[in-house]
Write an enzyme that holds these catalytic residues in place. Structure first.
Site, PDB file in Angstrom:
ATOM      1  N   SER A   1      42.483  30.059  43.431  1.00  0.00           N
ATOM      2  CA  SER A   1      42.188  29.421  42.155  1.00  0.00           C
ATOM      3  C   SER A   1      43.243  28.371  41.876  1.00  0.00           C
ATOM      4  CB  SER A   1      42.161  30.448  41.022  1.00  0.00           C
ATOM      5  OG  SER A   1      42.035  29.804  39.762  1.00  0.00           O
TER       6      SER A   1
ATOM      7  N   ASP B   1      33.805  48.712  47.385  1.00  0.00           N
ATOM      8  CA  ASP B   1      34.886  48.275  46.503  1.00  0.00           C
ATOM      9  C   ASP B   1      35.986  47.696  47.386  1.00  0.00           C
ATOM     10  OD1 ASP B   1      37.030  47.955  44.794  1.00  0.00           O
ATOM     11  OD2 ASP B   1      36.869  49.947  43.876  1.00  0.00           O
TER      12      ASP B   1
ATOM     13  N   TYR C   1      46.465  37.513  36.762  1.00  0.00           N
ATOM     14  CA  TYR C   1      45.434  36.828  37.553  1.00  0.00           C
ATOM     15  C   TYR C   1      46.057  35.645  38.289  1.00  0.00           C
ATOM     16  CZ  TYR C   1      41.146  34.241  38.603  1.00  0.00           C
ATOM     17  OH  TYR C   1      40.140  33.564  39.234  1.00  0.00           O
TER      18      TYR C   1
ATOM     19  N   ALA D   1      49.146  35.246  39.122  1.00  0.00           N
ATOM     20  CA  ALA D   1      50.050  35.753  40.159  1.00  0.00           C
ATOM     21  C   ALA D   1      49.277  36.221  41.386  1.00  0.00           C
ATOM     22  CB  ALA D   1      50.895  36.900  39.599  1.00  0.00           C
ATOM     23  N   SER D   2      48.132  36.858  41.161  1.00  0.00           N
ATOM     24  CA  SER D   2      47.329  37.336  42.296  1.00  0.00           C
ATOM     25  C   SER D   2      46.804  36.168  43.120  1.00  0.00           C
ATOM     26  CB  SER D   2      46.167  38.202  41.800  1.00  0.00           C
ATOM     27  OG  SER D   2      45.182  37.434  41.127  1.00  0.00           O
ATOM     28  N   LYS D   3      46.421  35.080  42.454  1.00  0.00           N
ATOM     29  CA  LYS D   3      45.899  33.916  43.165  1.00  0.00           C
ATOM     30  C   LYS D   3      47.016  33.156  43.889  1.00  0.00           C
ATOM     31  CE  LYS D   3      41.682  34.667  42.076  1.00  0.00           C
ATOM     32  NZ  LYS D   3      40.729  35.091  43.109  1.00  0.00           N
TER      33      LYS D   3
END
Length: 328
Positions: free
Chosen positions: A189, A110, A202, A204-206
């Site tokens: 992305s 993980d 999502y 924000a994470s990219k």
């Protein structure tokens, strides 16, 4: 007195810096374009031969990650396949061997756990005695309008996998990649810079991934480690084909994972700094920079107003947490 002086300096800079920048661009940009053309030609000629080299791919069990493995296998690289879903890895291992990889191992892990990342990097190096390419592909998505979120803890795992997963693996791999003058390929992305509704965390994470690796590229620029940042558009996958996701994504054309995987490996071997696949997605970046208000208005009309009744995705099956950017 000191504060007033600083304010005066800032006001002067506000006036003189923008026109100076524009003048400088007119002078420098043509030379920059020539440099980019020559550099591109050089990359085409000197594309890396990865036969026999060791490539570690996270999120390898399906989607883009699976296709990246197959493309490296066709180029006869030795592979380390990492995924959270052990039951899916066996099929990919068999396929990788049939595509031509001389040696492959699989590791269940993980990426959101620091200890797991340390373990799979160490196991890869222990088995092959080197590491040449690290492909940080692992990622998941949760789809929901921000105001519909009931518990933020449901979305913290998105950042844990998409951002921290790559950061952890990179931290433990850098020393080994420096020895081989290796490469880091990271899956960001296009929504890292394009504000796509219903994917706020999502996105924000990219965005964090893009900024982190651009900064890291500066920090380790003298260590001969190449960094390729991938910003794909929408890719056909298990998650993007569910009914809730179809409602959220509308009728946007999707690229195939096979096409995306080939483009990523080809660009990584050339040493490209960025990969956008399909390439037409680049035009959205230009639109966002030049017409941000228009982008915001279009998004609101096309994706929020028209999809107000779309059912949210409340959870992901463990198979979808297999880190393959299924929303890309």
């Amino acid at each position: 007195m000191g504060a007033c002086l600083m304010d005066l300096i800032q006001n002067i800079l506000n006036v003189i810096v923008p026109p100076l920048m524009i003048i400088s661009l007119f002078i420098v940009y043509p030379l920059y374009l020539i440099y980019k053309l020559l550099h591109f030609i050089k990359r085409l000629i000197t594309s890396e031969n990865v036969a026999g080299k060791v490539v570690l791919v996270t999120g390898a069990a399906s989607g883009i990650g699976e296709q990246i493995c197959y493309e490296y296998a066709r180029r006869r690289a030795r592979l380390v396949l990492v995924d959270i879903t052990d039951d899916l890895l066996g099929r990919v291992v068999r396929n990788v061997r049939s595509f031509g990889s001389p040696e492959v191992i699989s590791i269940t892990a993980d990426v959101s756990k620091e200890d797991d990342c340390k373990r799979f990097v160490e196991e890869a190096v222990k088995h092959f005695h080197r590491l040449d390419h690290l492909v940080n592909n692992a990622g998941i998505a949760r789809v929901k309008l921000y105001e519909e979120i009931k518990s933020f803890s449901d979305f913290s795992y998105v950042m844990d996998v998409n951002f921290w997963g790559g950061a952890y693996a990179t931290h433990f791999a850098i020393a080994h990649l420096r020895k081989t003058r290796g490469k880091i390929i990271v899956m960001a992305s296009s929504v890292g810079w394009y504000p796509f509704p219903r994917f706020s965390f999502y996105n924000a994470s990219k965005a964090a991934v893009i900024t982190f690796y651009e900064t890291l590229r500066t920090e380790i620029g003298n260590s001969n480690i190449g960094i390729t940042i991938v910003t794909p558009g929408l890719v056909k996958s298990a998650l993007s084909q569910t009914e809730p996701a179809k409602s959220a994504l509308g009728c946007i054309p999707m690229a195939s994972p096979e096409q995306c995987g080939k483009a990523i490996v080809r660009s990584a071997c050339r040493g490209d700094k960025y990969v956008v696949e399909p390439s037409w997605v680049n035009s959205l970046y230009l639109l966002k920079v030049l017409c941000p208000d228009l982008v915001e208005s279009c998004n609101r009309f096309l994706f929020i107003t028209s999809n107000k009744t779309a059912p949210p995705i409340n959870g992901l099956h463990k198979a979808l947490v297999s880190a393959d950017h299924k929303s890309d």
